[in-house]
Enzyme design. Structure first.
Site, PDB file in Angstrom:
ATOM      1  N   ASP A 164       6.403  -1.605  -9.319  1.00  0.00           N
ATOM      2  CA  ASP A 164       5.911  -2.076  -8.023  1.00  0.00           C
ATOM      3  C   ASP A 164       4.954  -3.225  -8.256  1.00  0.00           C
ATOM      4  O   ASP A 164       4.233  -3.253  -9.264  1.00  0.00           O
ATOM      5  CB  ASP A 164       5.208  -0.944  -7.271  1.00  0.00           C
ATOM      6  CG  ASP A 164       6.178   0.059  -6.665  1.00  0.00           C
ATOM      7  OD1 ASP A 164       7.356  -0.296  -6.452  1.00  0.00           O
ATOM      8  OD2 ASP A 164       5.757   1.192  -6.394  1.00  0.00           O
TER       9      ASP A 164
ATOM     10  N   ASP B  44      12.112  -1.660  -2.145  1.00  0.00           N
ATOM     11  CA  ASP B  44      11.485  -0.932  -1.037  1.00  0.00           C
ATOM     12  C   ASP B  44      11.604  -1.715   0.268  1.00  0.00           C
ATOM     13  O   ASP B  44      11.871  -1.139   1.328  1.00  0.00           O
ATOM     14  CB  ASP B  44      10.012  -0.652  -1.341  1.00  0.00           C
ATOM     15  CG  ASP B  44       9.809   0.192  -2.581  1.00  0.00           C
ATOM     16  OD1 ASP B  44      10.717   0.981  -2.927  1.00  0.00           O
ATOM     17  OD2 ASP B  44       8.743   0.060  -3.202  1.00  0.00           O
TER      18      ASP B  44
END
Length: 156
Positions: free
Chosen positions: A116, A134
């Site tokens: 991330d 995402d």
């Protein structure tokens, strides 16, 4: 095999997957873990590992999360096969979800965690760090809901 299926849109899922994986490898090659570069007052690139799902739920459940992503991916491919190629909004939404799910699945299997790096905050408020996959999944779900909500409902 049906000729005019939504499988035509698999190329879009592959593009989403490639963009996601390329962005993650760029982060891995240019950032140290937890390194952060502030780009805007509310946005940074911050490299972190996520061993859970969204908002770090199911933390440490790598194989369960991988299995869920695999099953969801198979179901989406089947849905694309059943759809007509002309169902653009639904097929695009499914391709976004598929590309994102496969991107995060790749991370779980290859790295053992999800990379991330997109970091948003306003003052003391901080949104959990996320990635391109995402974004694709959330956009795909939103478009899927919008497309199904906008369909005329059959009355009994």
């Amino acid at each position: 095999m049906k000729k005019d299926t939504g499988l035509y849109w698999l190329l879009f899922a592959v593009i989403v997957f490639v963009i996601d994986i390329a962005s993650k490898f760029w982060i891995l090659n240019h950032f140290f873990l937890y390194e952060s570069v502030n780009l805007l007052p509310f946005f940074s690139i911050t490299y972190v590992h996520n061993i859970g799902a969204a908002f770090s739920i199911f933390e440490g459940q790598r194989w369960m999360l991988a299995a869920v992503a695999f099953v969801v991916s198979v179901v989406i491919v089947y849905m694309l096969y059943r759809n007509n190629r002309q169902q653009k909004l639904e097929n695009i939404s499914l391709a976004l979800i598929l590309g994102g799910a496969l991107g995060n699945l790749f991370d779980r299997l290859y790295h053992g965690f999800v990379v991330d790096f997109l970091d948003v905050n306003f003052g003391d408020w901080h949104y959990p760090t996320f990635n391109i996959a995402d974004c694709a999944i959330c956009l795909g779900i939103g478009l899927f809901i919008l497309g199904n909500y906008a369909k005329p409902q059959k009355t009994v």
